[in-house]
Design a protein around this motif. Structure first.
Motif, PDB file in Angstrom:
ATOM      1  N   CYS A   1      -1.490   9.853 -29.316  1.00  0.00           N
ATOM      2  CA  CYS A   1      -0.085   9.521 -29.543  1.00  0.00           C
ATOM      3  C   CYS A   1       0.221   8.219 -28.812  1.00  0.00           C
ATOM      4  O   CYS A   1       0.027   8.131 -27.596  1.00  0.00           O
ATOM      5  CB  CYS A   1       0.822  10.628 -29.048  1.00  0.00           C
ATOM      6  N   ALA A   2       0.704   7.246 -29.561  1.00  0.00           N
ATOM      7  CA  ALA A   2       1.025   5.946 -28.993  1.00  0.00           C
ATOM      8  C   ALA A   2       2.529   5.713 -29.033  1.00  0.00           C
ATOM      9  O   ALA A   2       3.164   5.907 -30.077  1.00  0.00           O
ATOM     10  CB  ALA A   2       0.310   4.844 -29.760  1.00  0.00           C
ATOM     11  N   ALA A   3       3.075   5.288 -27.915  1.00  0.00           N
ATOM     12  CA  ALA A   3       4.485   4.928 -27.841  1.00  0.00           C
ATOM     13  C   ALA A   3       4.614   3.428 -28.039  1.00  0.00           C
ATOM     14  O   ALA A   3       3.878   2.649 -27.430  1.00  0.00           O
ATOM     15  CB  ALA A   3       5.071   5.327 -26.496  1.00  0.00           C
ATOM     16  N   SER A   4       5.535   3.030 -28.897  1.00  0.00           N
ATOM     17  CA  SER A   4       5.715   1.612 -29.180  1.00  0.00           C
ATOM     18  C   SER A   4       7.197   1.274 -29.226  1.00  0.00           C
ATOM     19  O   SER A   4       8.050   2.145 -29.365  1.00  0.00           O
ATOM     20  CB  SER A   4       5.049   1.256 -30.512  1.00  0.00           C
ATOM     21  N   GLY A   5       7.484  -0.009 -29.117  1.00  0.00           N
ATOM     22  CA  GLY A   5       8.865  -0.459 -29.130  1.00  0.00           C
ATOM     23  C   GLY A   5       9.208  -1.141 -27.816  1.00  0.00           C
ATOM     24  O   GLY A   5       8.335  -1.557 -27.064  1.00  0.00           O
ATOM     25  N   SER A   6      10.501  -1.227 -27.562  1.00  0.00           N
ATOM     26  CA  SER A   6      10.969  -1.863 -26.345  1.00  0.00           C
ATOM     27  C   SER A   6      10.876  -0.857 -25.199  1.00  0.00           C
ATOM     28  O   SER A   6      11.737  -0.002 -25.037  1.00  0.00           O
ATOM     29  CB  SER A   6      12.417  -2.329 -26.516  1.00  0.00           C
ATOM     30  N   ILE A   7       9.806  -0.958 -24.417  1.00  0.00           N
ATOM     31  CA  ILE A   7       9.531   0.010 -23.357  1.00  0.00           C
ATOM     32  C   ILE A   7       9.348  -0.715 -22.030  1.00  0.00           C
ATOM     33  O   ILE A   7       8.557  -1.653 -21.952  1.00  0.00           O
ATOM     34  CB  ILE A   7       8.270   0.834 -23.677  1.00  0.00           C
ATOM     35  N   SER A   8      10.087  -0.272 -21.042  1.00  0.00           N
ATOM     36  CA  SER A   8       9.945  -0.853 -19.710  1.00  0.00           C
ATOM     37  C   SER A   8       8.919  -0.075 -18.895  1.00  0.00           C
ATOM     38  O   SER A   8       8.039  -0.676 -18.279  1.00  0.00           O
ATOM     39  CB  SER A   8      11.296  -0.856 -18.997  1.00  0.00           C
ATOM     40  N   GLU A   9       9.049   1.238 -18.891  1.00  0.00           N
ATOM     41  CA  GLU A   9       8.115   2.048 -18.119  1.00  0.00           C
ATOM     42  C   GLU A   9       8.044   3.450 -18.707  1.00  0.00           C
ATOM     43  O   GLU A   9       9.076   4.037 -19.029  1.00  0.00           O
ATOM     44  CB  GLU A   9       8.523   2.124 -16.651  1.00  0.00           C
ATOM     45  N   VAL A  10       6.829   3.969 -18.810  1.00  0.00           N
ATOM     46  CA  VAL A  10       6.615   5.333 -19.284  1.00  0.00           C
ATOM     47  C   VAL A  10       6.256   6.199 -18.091  1.00  0.00           C
ATOM     48  O   VAL A  10       5.273   5.942 -17.399  1.00  0.00           O
ATOM     49  CB  VAL A  10       5.501   5.401 -20.343  1.00  0.00           C
ATOM     50  N   TYR A  11       7.026   7.227 -17.842  1.00  0.00           N
ATOM     51  CA  TYR A  11       6.790   8.088 -16.694  1.00  0.00           C
ATOM     52  C   TYR A  11       5.877   9.243 -17.087  1.00  0.00           C
ATOM     53  O   TYR A  11       4.723   9.302 -16.699  1.00  0.00           O
ATOM     54  CB  TYR A  11       8.113   8.600 -16.146  1.00  0.00           C
ATOM     55  N   MET A  12       6.372  10.148 -17.867  1.00  0.00           N
ATOM     56  CA  MET A  12       5.620  11.334 -18.236  1.00  0.00           C
ATOM     57  C   MET A  12       5.283  11.277 -19.719  1.00  0.00           C
ATOM     58  O   MET A  12       6.101  10.852 -20.535  1.00  0.00           O
ATOM     59  CB  MET A  12       6.441  12.594 -17.946  1.00  0.00           C
ATOM     60  N   MET A  13       4.075  11.709 -20.069  1.00  0.00           N
ATOM     61  CA  MET A  13       3.711  11.887 -21.470  1.00  0.00           C
ATOM     62  C   MET A  13       3.089  13.271 -21.611  1.00  0.00           C
ATOM     63  O   MET A  13       2.545  13.816 -20.643  1.00  0.00           O
ATOM     64  CB  MET A  13       2.726  10.810 -21.943  1.00  0.00           C
TER      65      MET A  13
END
Length: 120
Positions: free
Chosen positions: A21-33
């Motif tokens: 699973c890939a997160a995309s877009g305007s992202i500053s920081e990903v904490y939990m996945m």
């Protein structure tokens, strides 16, 4: 922000499957996945989660048979499942708790789900 999951499908009991699973877009920081699943007639339940420092937590139903990992540079989470059982049949949803911009509050995002069917 979009979460794109892949890797689901039909697998025989005892088989293995790897979800991505890939997160995309305007992202500053990903904490939990993480990954959650929902079988017909059941509530959604946690499968596994991983923090941005690598701390993990697993649902009792997959402990010892699944491994969650992530690539922070790609904002991608993986779930390697082994020794799959028929009761593992469900729609698997990826999840991310992230911040879009420096001034924004972090919030939860969910992917569209990928079907995993364990059957002979």
């Amino acid at each position: 922000v979009q979460l794109q999951a892949s890797g689901g499908g039909l697998v025989q009991p005892g088989g293995s499957l790897r979800l991505s699973c890939a997160a995309s877009g305007s992202i500053s920081e990903v904490y939990m996945m993480g990954w959650h699943r929902q079988a017909p007639g059941n509530q959604r339940e946690m499968v596994a989660i991983i923090s941005n420092t690598g701390s993990t937590n697993y649902g009792d139903h997959v402990k010892g048979r699944s491994t969650i990992s992530r690539d922070n540079a790609k904002n991608t989470v993986y779930l390697q499942m082994t020794s799959l059982k028929p009761e593992g049949t469900a729609v698997y949803y990826c999840h991310a708790y992230l911040r879009q911009g420096r001034g924004a509050a972090p919030r939860n995002y969910w992917g569209q789900g990928t079907q995993v069917t364990v059957s002979s």
